[in-house]
Design an enzyme around this catalytic site. Structure first.
Site, PDB file in Angstrom:
ATOM      1  N   ASP A 125       0.850  -1.185   0.000  1.00 24.79           N
ATOM      2  CA  ASP A 125       0.000   0.000   0.000  1.00 24.79           C
ATOM      3  C   ASP A 125       0.890   1.240   0.000  1.00 24.79           C
ATOM      4  O   ASP A 125       1.994   1.219   0.550  1.00 24.79           O
ATOM      5  CB  ASP A 125      -0.909   0.024   1.231  1.00 24.79           C
ATOM      6  CG  ASP A 125      -2.007  -1.032   1.180  1.00 24.79           C
ATOM      7  OD1 ASP A 125      -2.456  -1.383   0.075  1.00 24.79           O
ATOM      8  OD2 ASP A 125      -2.423  -1.490   2.253  1.00 24.79           O
ATOM      9  N   ASP A 131      -6.953  -1.512  -4.493  1.00 25.72           N
ATOM     10  CA  ASP A 131      -8.012  -1.226  -3.520  1.00 25.72           C
ATOM     11  C   ASP A 131      -9.003  -0.209  -4.079  1.00 25.72           C
ATOM     12  O   ASP A 131     -10.219  -0.351  -3.915  1.00 25.72           O
ATOM     13  CB  ASP A 131      -7.415  -0.667  -2.223  1.00 25.72           C
ATOM     14  CG  ASP A 131      -6.496  -1.638  -1.512  1.00 25.72           C
ATOM     15  OD1 ASP A 131      -6.633  -2.869  -1.713  1.00 25.72           O
ATOM     16  OD2 ASP A 131      -5.632  -1.165  -0.742  1.00 25.72           O
TER      17      ASP A 131
END
Length: 163
Positions: A126, A140
């Protein structure tokens, strides 16, 4: 050998488009994660704007960091969800029209991107950090936008069918 019906031809074209969009999402996801891994140290954060940072973190859980350390269980769950999505892709894209098909493509591309991270690294990479939301990635975003797109497509089709 029988020829395809017009409905089957339409779905084949739509399915090709779904796969192209899913592939583009997957490619963008893989490229951005590779760039972050090669240009950042784990935990490093760089300010891009007053409200936006690039921060390299690794997430062994789900969205919002739930279920940390359950990579194997999450992989199994991801494969079940991918299977269900592929199984239902035709129905979702037909009933949801353009928005349903777009949503299927986005969710599919994003889910495969995160599954690839789990397989290769044991966690998801991330890096998008708005400081008011947990750090996330392109996959995401695609999954979230795709889910909303599917819902909009199904709701819109349901309303037009009821009229």
């Amino acid at each position: 050998m029988r020829s395809m019906t017009s409905q089957e031809k339409l779905y084949a074209i739509r399915f090709g488009g779904i796969m192209m969009i899913a592939g583009a999402v997957l490619l963008l996801d893989r490229l951005t994660k590779a760039w972050v891994r090669h240009h950042f140290q784990l935990g490093e954060s760089r300010r891009v704007a007053a409200w936006f940072y690039l921060t390299y973190v690794q997430n062994t859980g789900t969205a919002f960091g739930f279920f940390q350390g359950n990579n194997k269980a999450l992989l199994v769950l991801a494969f079940v969800i991918l299977g269900a999505l592929l199984y239902g892709a035709r129905g979702l894209s037909e009933r949801g029209g353009f928005w349903g098909a777009l949503g299927v493509a986005l969710v599919l591309g994003g889910a495969v991107g995160n599954v690839m991270d789990r397989i290769h690294f044991g966690q998801v990479i991330d890096f998008l950090d708005f400081r008011v939301w947990p750090v996330f990635n392109i996959a995401d975003s695609a999954i979230s936008i795709g889910t909303v797109s599917i819902m909009v497509g199904l709701l819109f089709k349901d309303r037009s069918a009821a009229d």
